[in-house]
Design a protein around this motif. Structure first.
Motif, PDB file in Angstrom:
ATOM      1  N   ILE A 116       0.808  -1.225   0.000  1.00  0.00           N
ATOM      2  CA  ILE A 116       0.000   0.000   0.000  1.00  0.00           C
ATOM      3  C   ILE A 116       0.843   1.277   0.000  1.00  0.00           C
ATOM      4  O   ILE A 116       0.301   2.368  -0.055  1.00  0.00           O
ATOM      5  CB  ILE A 116      -0.984   0.017   1.183  1.00  0.00           C
ATOM      6  N   ALA A 117       2.152   1.143   0.032  1.00  0.00           N
ATOM      7  CA  ALA A 117       3.033   2.318   0.060  1.00  0.00           C
ATOM      8  C   ALA A 117       2.734   3.316  -1.056  1.00  0.00           C
ATOM      9  O   ALA A 117       2.706   4.523  -0.800  1.00  0.00           O
ATOM     10  CB  ALA A 117       4.499   1.886   0.031  1.00  0.00           C
ATOM     11  N   PRO A 118       2.480   2.865  -2.299  1.00  0.00           N
ATOM     12  CA  PRO A 118       2.190   3.847  -3.354  1.00  0.00           C
ATOM     13  C   PRO A 118       0.908   4.654  -3.114  1.00  0.00           C
ATOM     14  O   PRO A 118       0.738   5.728  -3.687  1.00  0.00           O
ATOM     15  CB  PRO A 118       2.037   2.988  -4.615  1.00  0.00           C
ATOM     16  N   LEU A 119       0.031   4.156  -2.265  1.00  0.00           N
ATOM     17  CA  LEU A 119      -1.224   4.854  -1.983  1.00  0.00           C
ATOM     18  C   LEU A 119      -1.075   5.908  -0.897  1.00  0.00           C
ATOM     19  O   LEU A 119      -1.972   6.715  -0.696  1.00  0.00           O
ATOM     20  CB  LEU A 119      -2.298   3.841  -1.558  1.00  0.00           C
ATOM     21  N   ARG A 120       0.041   5.883  -0.216  1.00  0.00           N
ATOM     22  CA  ARG A 120       0.266   6.804   0.899  1.00  0.00           C
ATOM     23  C   ARG A 120       1.033   8.033   0.457  1.00  0.00           C
ATOM     24  O   ARG A 120       1.841   7.975  -0.460  1.00  0.00           O
ATOM     25  CB  ARG A 120       1.088   6.126   1.991  1.00  0.00           C
ATOM     26  N   ARG A 121       0.809   9.086   1.176  1.00  0.00           N
ATOM     27  CA  ARG A 121       1.598  10.302   0.957  1.00  0.00           C
ATOM     28  C   ARG A 121       2.999  10.111   1.524  1.00  0.00           C
ATOM     29  O   ARG A 121       3.978  10.656   1.016  1.00  0.00           O
ATOM     30  CB  ARG A 121       0.893  11.480   1.618  1.00  0.00           C
ATOM     31  N   HIS A 122       3.091   9.324   2.586  1.00  0.00           N
ATOM     32  CA  HIS A 122       4.372   9.089   3.262  1.00  0.00           C
ATOM     33  C   HIS A 122       4.463   7.619   3.643  1.00  0.00           C
ATOM     34  O   HIS A 122       3.588   7.100   4.330  1.00  0.00           O
ATOM     35  CB  HIS A 122       4.472   9.968   4.515  1.00  0.00           C
ATOM     36  N   ASP A 123       5.497   6.949   3.186  1.00  0.00           N
ATOM     37  CA  ASP A 123       5.722   5.553   3.546  1.00  0.00           C
ATOM     38  C   ASP A 123       6.681   5.516   4.726  1.00  0.00           C
ATOM     39  O   ASP A 123       7.846   5.886   4.597  1.00  0.00           O
ATOM     40  CB  ASP A 123       6.317   4.787   2.362  1.00  0.00           C
ATOM     41  N   PRO A 124       6.225   5.081   5.907  1.00  0.00           N
ATOM     42  CA  PRO A 124       7.106   5.117   7.073  1.00  0.00           C
ATOM     43  C   PRO A 124       8.364   4.274   6.915  1.00  0.00           C
ATOM     44  O   PRO A 124       9.406   4.612   7.459  1.00  0.00           O
ATOM     45  CB  PRO A 124       6.227   4.597   8.214  1.00  0.00           C
ATOM     46  N   LEU A 125       8.298   3.206   6.150  1.00  0.00           N
ATOM     47  CA  LEU A 125       9.494   2.366   5.991  1.00  0.00           C
ATOM     48  C   LEU A 125      10.542   2.994   5.076  1.00  0.00           C
ATOM     49  O   LEU A 125      11.694   2.562   5.077  1.00  0.00           O
ATOM     50  CB  LEU A 125       9.108   0.976   5.473  1.00  0.00           C
ATOM     51  N   SER A 126      10.161   4.013   4.302  1.00  0.00           N
ATOM     52  CA  SER A 126      11.143   4.685   3.455  1.00  0.00           C
ATOM     53  C   SER A 126      11.809   5.860   4.166  1.00  0.00           C
ATOM     54  O   SER A 126      12.741   6.462   3.639  1.00  0.00           O
ATOM     55  CB  SER A 126      10.493   5.165   2.154  1.00  0.00           C
ATOM     56  N   ASP A 127      11.345   6.177   5.348  1.00  0.00           N
ATOM     57  CA  ASP A 127      11.919   7.267   6.134  1.00  0.00           C
ATOM     58  C   ASP A 127      13.326   6.869   6.585  1.00  0.00           C
ATOM     59  O   ASP A 127      13.507   5.802   7.180  1.00  0.00           O
ATOM     60  CB  ASP A 127      11.032   7.532   7.347  1.00  0.00           C
ATOM     61  N   PRO A 128      14.338   7.675   6.303  1.00  0.00           N
ATOM     62  CA  PRO A 128      15.710   7.309   6.665  1.00  0.00           C
ATOM     63  C   PRO A 128      15.934   7.180   8.177  1.00  0.00           C
ATOM     64  O   PRO A 128      16.907   6.571   8.608  1.00  0.00           O
ATOM     65  CB  PRO A 128      16.572   8.424   6.078  1.00  0.00           C
ATOM     66  N   ARG A 129      15.017   7.718   8.963  1.00  0.00           N
ATOM     67  CA  ARG A 129      15.149   7.597  10.420  1.00  0.00           C
ATOM     68  C   ARG A 129      14.680   6.245  10.936  1.00  0.00           C
ATOM     69  O   ARG A 129      14.935   5.889  12.087  1.00  0.00           O
ATOM     70  CB  ARG A 129      14.350   8.701  11.113  1.00  0.00           C
ATOM     71  N   VAL A 130      13.986   5.490  10.081  1.00  0.00           N
ATOM     72  CA  VAL A 130      13.417   4.216  10.502  1.00  0.00           C
ATOM     73  C   VAL A 130      14.433   3.104  10.308  1.00  0.00           C
ATOM     74  O   VAL A 130      15.028   2.956   9.245  1.00  0.00           O
ATOM     75  CB  VAL A 130      12.135   3.893   9.700  1.00  0.00           C
ATOM     76  N   ARG A 131      14.620   2.356  11.363  1.00  0.00           N
ATOM     77  CA  ARG A 131      15.455   1.157  11.291  1.00  0.00           C
ATOM     78  C   ARG A 131      14.569  -0.003  11.697  1.00  0.00           C
ATOM     79  O   ARG A 131      14.127  -0.090  12.830  1.00  0.00           O
ATOM     80  CB  ARG A 131      16.644   1.255  12.232  1.00  0.00           C
ATOM     81  N   LEU A 132      14.290  -0.872  10.759  1.00  0.00           N
ATOM     82  CA  LEU A 132      13.389  -1.984  10.981  1.00  0.00           C
ATOM     83  C   LEU A 132      14.182  -3.176  11.516  1.00  0.00           C
ATOM     84  O   LEU A 132      15.166  -3.598  10.919  1.00  0.00           O
ATOM     85  CB  LEU A 132      12.696  -2.363   9.673  1.00  0.00           C
ATOM     86  N   ILE A 133      13.747  -3.693  12.650  1.00  0.00           N
ATOM     87  CA  ILE A 133      14.386  -4.863  13.252  1.00  0.00           C
ATOM     88  C   ILE A 133      13.321  -5.935  13.387  1.00  0.00           C
ATOM     89  O   ILE A 133      12.290  -5.719  14.024  1.00  0.00           O
ATOM     90  CB  ILE A 133      14.969  -4.537  14.644  1.00  0.00           C
ATOM     91  N   ILE A 134      13.572  -7.070  12.774  1.00  0.00           N
ATOM     92  CA  ILE A 134      12.646  -8.188  12.888  1.00  0.00           C
ATOM     93  C   ILE A 134      13.287  -9.190  13.838  1.00  0.00           C
ATOM     94  O   ILE A 134      14.296  -9.821  13.523  1.00  0.00           O
ATOM     95  CB  ILE A 134      12.373  -8.825  11.509  1.00  0.00           C
ATOM     96  N   ASN A 135      12.702  -9.266  15.011  1.00  0.00           N
ATOM     97  CA  ASN A 135      13.290 -10.087  16.065  1.00  0.00           C
ATOM     98  C   ASN A 135      12.246 -10.212  17.164  1.00  0.00           C
ATOM     99  O   ASN A 135      11.272  -9.468  17.196  1.00  0.00           O
ATOM    100  CB  ASN A 135      14.557  -9.415  16.603  1.00  0.00           C
ATOM    101  N   ASP A 136      12.455 -11.100  18.074  1.00  0.00           N
ATOM    102  CA  ASP A 136      11.664 -11.136  19.283  1.00  0.00           C
ATOM    103  C   ASP A 136      11.928  -9.821  20.013  1.00  0.00           C
ATOM    104  O   ASP A 136      13.071  -9.387  20.142  1.00  0.00           O
ATOM    105  CB  ASP A 136      12.104 -12.324  20.140  1.00  0.00           C
ATOM    106  N   ALA A 137      10.867  -9.180  20.482  1.00  0.00           N
ATOM    107  CA  ALA A 137      11.010  -7.850  21.093  1.00  0.00           C
ATOM    108  C   ALA A 137      11.970  -7.865  22.269  1.00  0.00           C
ATOM    109  O   ALA A 137      12.827  -6.988  22.390  1.00  0.00           O
ATOM    110  CB  ALA A 137       9.642  -7.326  21.521  1.00  0.00           C
TER     111      ALA A 137
END
Length: 136
Positions: free
Chosen positions: A8-29
């Motif tokens: 759905i990123a193309p439908l948004r004005r802002h994609d949070p995952l494309s923000d350079p401040r976002v670091r995505l970590i996939i792990n047990d919290a």
């Protein structure tokens, strides 16, 4: 959730995952927080619960205290859960535990089967926080 966001990123004005401040970590919290001493602006814990006891280790004062210690000033922790697989006792226990650790918490029900707990060390203004994220 990541795949859905990308669809759905193309439908948004802002994609949070494309923000350079976002670091995505996939792990047990708990594991991810134990491996870093860095603070974060937001922590989103997405957990599909398969019965009241399945994720009980994630609903403890110790876990929420660990999360609280990693939030930047004004940071928000979001706990997502589906209501159709938990009972009232678990929801009340989770709410009491969150309120015991965080001074500020809000509960939202954006969909009949979904609950979102937002918790922070500071007052929460979701609209203000969203506006700030959309205009880096």
């Amino acid at each position: 959730m990541i795949a859905a966001n990308r669809r759905i990123a193309p439908l948004r004005r802002h994609d949070p995952l494309s923000d350079p401040r976002v670091r995505l970590i996939i792990n047990d919290a708990r594991g991810a927080l134990s491996l870093t001493n860095k603070n974060m602006t937001s922590l989103f814990h997405s957990r599909h619960i398969h019965g009241p006891q399945a994720a009980s280790h994630l609903f403890t004062s110790e876990f929420f205290t660990q999360i609280k210690s990693h939030l930047n000033p004004g940071g928000i922790f979001v706990q997502w859960m589906t209501v159709n697989v938990v009972d009232e006792t678990l929801i009340k226990t989770l709410a009491a535990t969150v309120l015991d650790v965080f001074e500020y918490s809000r509960l939202y029900r954006p969909h009949p089967s979904t609950l979102l707990f937002l918790s922070s060390n500071e007052q929460i203004d979701p609209r203000g926080n969203l506006r700030g994220a959309a205009n880096p």
